[in-house]
Write a protein that holds these residues in place. Structure first.
Motif, mmCIF file in Angstrom:
data_model
loop_
_atom_site.group_PDB
_atom_site.id
_atom_site.type_symbol
_atom_site.label_atom_id
_atom_site.label_comp_id
_atom_site.label_asym_id
_atom_site.label_seq_id
_atom_site.Cartn_x
_atom_site.Cartn_y
_atom_site.Cartn_z
ATOM 1 N N GLN A 16 0.830 -1.204 0.000
ATOM 2 C CA GLN A 16 0.000 0.000 0.000
ATOM 3 C C GLN A 16 0.867 1.257 0.000
ATOM 4 O OE1 GLN A 16 -2.624 -0.406 3.352
ATOM 5 N NE2 GLN A 16 -3.620 -2.224 2.518
ATOM 6 N N LEU A 17 1.940 1.241 0.795
ATOM 7 C CA LEU A 17 2.841 2.396 0.828
ATOM 8 C C LEU A 17 3.550 2.589 -0.506
ATOM 9 C CD1 LEU A 17 4.396 1.969 4.386
ATOM 10 C CD2 LEU A 17 2.830 3.783 3.627
ATOM 11 N N HIS A 18 3.949 1.504 -1.125
ATOM 12 C CA HIS A 18 4.608 1.579 -2.432
ATOM 13 C C HIS A 18 3.651 2.167 -3.476
ATOM 14 C CE1 HIS A 18 7.391 0.527 -5.609
ATOM 15 N NE2 HIS A 18 6.395 -0.045 -6.258
ATOM 16 N N TYR A 19 2.408 1.722 -3.447
ATOM 17 C CA TYR A 19 1.401 2.223 -4.374
ATOM 18 C C TYR A 19 1.159 3.721 -4.156
ATOM 19 C CZ TYR A 19 -3.078 2.664 -6.818
ATOM 20 O OH TYR A 19 -4.101 3.058 -7.638
ATOM 21 N N ALA A 20 1.015 4.120 -2.886
ATOM 22 C CA ALA A 20 0.792 5.540 -2.582
ATOM 23 C C ALA A 20 1.983 6.385 -3.011
ATOM 24 C CB ALA A 20 0.527 5.709 -1.083
ATOM 25 N N LEU A 21 3.180 5.873 -2.805
ATOM 26 C CA LEU A 21 4.382 6.606 -3.231
ATOM 27 C C LEU A 21 4.407 6.751 -4.746
ATOM 28 C CD1 LEU A 21 7.140 7.873 -2.517
ATOM 29 C CD2 LEU A 21 8.113 5.585 -2.771
ATOM 30 N N THR A 56 4.229 10.365 -6.864
ATOM 31 C CA THR A 56 5.394 10.808 -7.633
ATOM 32 C C THR A 56 5.121 10.874 -9.126
ATOM 33 O OG1 THR A 56 6.241 8.537 -7.722
ATOM 34 C CG2 THR A 56 7.054 9.948 -5.939
ATOM 35 N N LEU A 57 3.916 10.514 -9.560
ATOM 36 C CA LEU A 57 3.579 10.622 -10.979
ATOM 37 C C LEU A 57 3.481 12.096 -11.369
ATOM 38 C CD1 LEU A 57 0.792 7.909 -11.438
ATOM 39 C CD2 LEU A 57 3.116 7.870 -12.341
ATOM 40 N N PRO A 58 4.047 12.457 -12.502
ATOM 41 C CA PRO A 58 3.937 13.846 -12.945
ATOM 42 C C PRO A 58 2.498 14.173 -13.369
ATOM 43 C CG PRO A 58 5.037 12.528 -14.619
ATOM 44 C CD PRO A 58 4.811 11.639 -13.435
ATOM 45 N N VAL A 59 2.001 15.314 -12.930
ATOM 46 C CA VAL A 59 0.640 15.724 -13.262
ATOM 47 C C VAL A 59 0.629 16.967 -14.146
ATOM 48 C CG1 VAL A 59 -0.453 14.668 -11.263
ATOM 49 C CG2 VAL A 59 0.422 16.984 -11.107
ATOM 50 N N ASP A 60 1.773 17.586 -14.346
ATOM 51 C CA ASP A 60 1.837 18.804 -15.150
ATOM 52 C C ASP A 60 1.433 18.555 -16.593
ATOM 53 O OD1 ASP A 60 2.731 20.052 -12.895
ATOM 54 O OD2 ASP A 60 4.847 19.976 -13.478
#
Length: 133
Positions: free
Chosen positions: A113-118, A122-126
């Motif tokens: 779950q922590l790995h998924y949340a991280l 960290t995915l770029p949204v710009d």
């Protein structure tokens, strides 16, 4: 619950006895105290502690202690132990194993779950386009 050494003398158990090379083995010990705030037992390996592989050393309180140092120093070794690293002699080994396995499975689940949340954080949204376009 807090114990004095005299009260816990008969609380026999087995715990992991770690060596500096990363190996460990279950060894007889006794629980001599319980710290309710830290939620750990103080255990003591007596003179019958394992010797381990040739040239190995015990990892104790974050530092390596060779068997040679132990032989000349103290007749026993004390260290803190969590409940998951302490199999009481009066306890069913299968129930203990099931409890440890359940804890390991919960740890794996939380780590996933922590790995998924991280990953999501960290995915770029710009450069992402909105769904309305």
């Amino acid at each position: 619950k807090s114990w004095s050494e005299d009260e816990a003398t008969s609380l026999r158990a087995h715990s992991r006895y770690y060596f500096a090379d990363g190996t460990w083995q279950w060894a007889p010990c006794r629980a001599i105290a319980f710290d309710a705030d830290r939620r750990h037992f103080t255990i003591e390996f007596g003179e019958g502690r394992p010797g381990g592989p040739a040239g190995s050393a015990l990892v104790f309180s974050g530092r390596r202690v060779s068997e040679t140092q132990l032989a000349g120093a103290q007749p026993s070794v004390r260290k803190p132990a969590s409940r998951l690293n302490l199999l009481l002699d009066s306890e069913d080994p299968l129930a203990f194993s099931a409890r440890v396995l359940a804890a390991l499975e919960r740890r794996r689940s939380v780590e996933a779950q922590l790995h998924y949340a991280l990953l999501l954080n960290t995915l770029p949204v710009d450069s992402a386009s909105s769904l309305a376009q």
